[in-house]
Design a protein around this motif. Structure first.
Motif, short mmCIF file in Angstrom:
data_model
loop_
_atom_site.label_atom_id
_atom_site.label_comp_id
_atom_site.label_asym_id
_atom_site.label_seq_id
_atom_site.Cartn_x
_atom_site.Cartn_y
_atom_site.Cartn_z
N ASP A 124 0.79 -1.18 0.06
CA ASP A 124 0.20 -0.03 0.10
C ASP A 124 0.75 1.22 -0.01
O ASP A 124 0.86 1.99 -0.95
CB ASP A 124 -0.96 -0.29 1.14
N GLU A 172 -5.16 -4.54 5.07
CA GLU A 172 -5.16 -3.80 3.71
C GLU A 172 -5.29 -4.74 2.23
O GLU A 172 -5.81 -4.33 1.42
CB GLU A 172 -3.68 -3.06 3.52
N HIS A 235 -11.70 3.48 5.66
CA HIS A 235 -10.89 4.14 6.37
C HIS A 235 -11.50 5.22 7.40
O HIS A 235 -10.93 5.79 8.46
CB HIS A 235 -9.92 4.93 5.48
N HIS A 251 -3.35 0.00 12.10
CA HIS A 251 -3.94 0.52 10.87
C HIS A 251 -4.58 -0.39 10.30
O HIS A 251 -5.89 -0.42 10.17
CB HIS A 251 -2.89 1.52 10.37
N VAL A 255 -8.62 -1.03 9.73
CA VAL A 255 -9.23 -0.69 8.42
C VAL A 255 -10.13 -2.03 7.82
O VAL A 255 -11.30 -1.93 7.43
CB VAL A 255 -8.04 -0.64 7.16
ZN ZN Z 1 -4.74 2.15 4.91
#
Ligand code: ZN
Ligand code: NAD
Length: 355
Positions: A124, A172, A235, A251, A255
């Motif tokens: 990402d 992700e 997000h 994170h 997500v």
């Molecule tokens: Zn992200």
């Protein structure tokens, strides 16, 4: 793979071994910034790097600040770096953000090669060119656009990631391949065991797919003025889960939970069937650590959403997915829909824990 950007086109290369990484660190005596933990885990990669050309960075959010970038500039100036100096950095998203900022401001931009060592950075953050630093207690308040010239992805690095960091990166990957449409989702379902086992071919394929999906969007909207908003799928909730849990939920995992919440809202708006929400939920369950559902508190989540830098209007902006895998940018998400999303995630986490 080439990414086109107005400042420069840049290349992503997939490496089967560490050979080319070691070569990038040795050839032409570049200045090297390495995540301290990665340097300790892979000392042989850095054998050719003289100590005055090596800067070790602690990958913690407190170090993702302008002082760290200035320390790197200071060290490079001290060794006589000129405009043609080259920087190679090795680490995850924190290392990327700090070194990207330093490479951008030194002589208004020097050559920079980035070697992502976390799955999250590889699938990402390594493309897109954003550099983000924390400032005055605000996360990612300062930033610029400055992509590396070259990105070398060696998936063998992911074998030493902690379970939490691996799960975060997988969050992700799952998100990109849900956004990618029906075929991408089916392929992910068929490959999730291989991904969890870090089968090299499978990891390579999904990192590449994730980057290709992201590239399609950032090449159209390099500076975040339009379509790039779509990358914010999951997000709105995700950032809020991260912040309101005081970063206990990393994170990528936040997500993935953000996807569960957004899909619950899509369901209540009758744009997503239970069947699709359940398919996505089943994948997220495979990659989700057993977080305590009490980490999700409606009031704290709502106040984090209100404080999000991307929330600039009265209504809450979010990206919702429908049954045809079309993404919708909405600006009218309500507080009760936020509560509904939080309910769905608490129930989901309780199921993960019970399993
Ligand atoms: Zn992200
Ligand atoms: N600029 C962007 O576009 C962008 C996008 C997403 C996230 N980010 C930022 O990235 C950061 C998160 O990055 P991250 O999750 O990639 O990781 P990180 O840099 O925060 O590192 C996480 C942990 O993994 C360790 N680590 C790194 N590589 C390892 C390896 N191969 N083996 C063992 N341990 C290893 C690090 O030392 C650290 O302890 C956040 O600050 C986030 O804001 C930036």
């Amino acid at each position: 793979m080439i990414v086109h950007a107005s400042i420069k086109d840049y290349e992503v290369r997939f490496e089967d071994s560490f050979e080319n990484v070691a070569a990038a660190l040795a050839e032409g005596a570049p200045f090297v910034v390495a995540d301290r933990r990665v340097h300790a885990l892979y000392p042989h990669l850095f054998e050719a790097v003289a100590s005055d050309r090596l800067f070790l960075l602690d990958a913690v959010e407190e170090k993702k600040v302008v002082d760290s970038a200035l320390d790197i500039c200071r060290a490079m100036a001290a060794m006589g770096a000129k405009r043609n100096a080259r920087l190679v950095s090795v680490g995850g998203g924190i290392t990327q953000d700090v070194t990207g900022f330093a490479a951008n401001i030194l002589y208004r931009g020097i050559a920079w090669t980035f070697v992502p060592t976390t799955l999250l950075a590889a699938c990402d953050s390594c493309i897109g060119g954003k550099t983000s630093l924390n400032f005055e207690g605000y996360k990612n308040l300062l930033g610029t656009f400055y992509p590396p010239d070259r990105i070398l992805i060696a998936p063998s690095f992911f074998e030493t990631l902690s379970e939490a960091d691996l799960a975060s990166g997988l969050g992700e990957v799952v998100k990109f391949n849900v956004m990618g449409g029906s075929d991408a989702l089916s392929e992910l379902e068929a490959s999730i065991d291989g991904l969890l086992a870090l089968d090299p071919e499978t990891v390579n394929r999904f990192v590449r797919r994730s980057l290709e999906f992201k590239r399609g969007i950032i090449e159209e909207d390099e500076f975040d003025g339009g379509r790039r908003v779509l990358l914010n799928f999951a997000h709105t909730f995700g950032h809020a889960f991260e912040a309101s849990s005081s970063y206990a939920i990393p994170h990528g995992s936040a997500v993935a939970l953000g996807m569960v919440a957004a899909d619950a809202v899509s369901g209540s708006r009758d744009i997503m069937s239970e069947a699709l929400a359940e398919r996505v939920g089943a994948l997220v369950r495979r990659i989700m650590p057993a977080f305590d559902s009490r980490l999700i508190d409606d009031a704290a989540v709502l106040s984090a959403i209100r404080g999000d830098k991307k929330q600039t209007g009265d209504g809450i902006t979010a990206v919702l997915l429908d049954d045809a895998f079309d993404l919708h940018i909405v600006h009218d998400m309500t507080e009760s829909e936020v509560a509904l999303g939080c309910d769905a995630v608490r129930a989901f986490l309780d199921k993960v824990r019970a399993a």
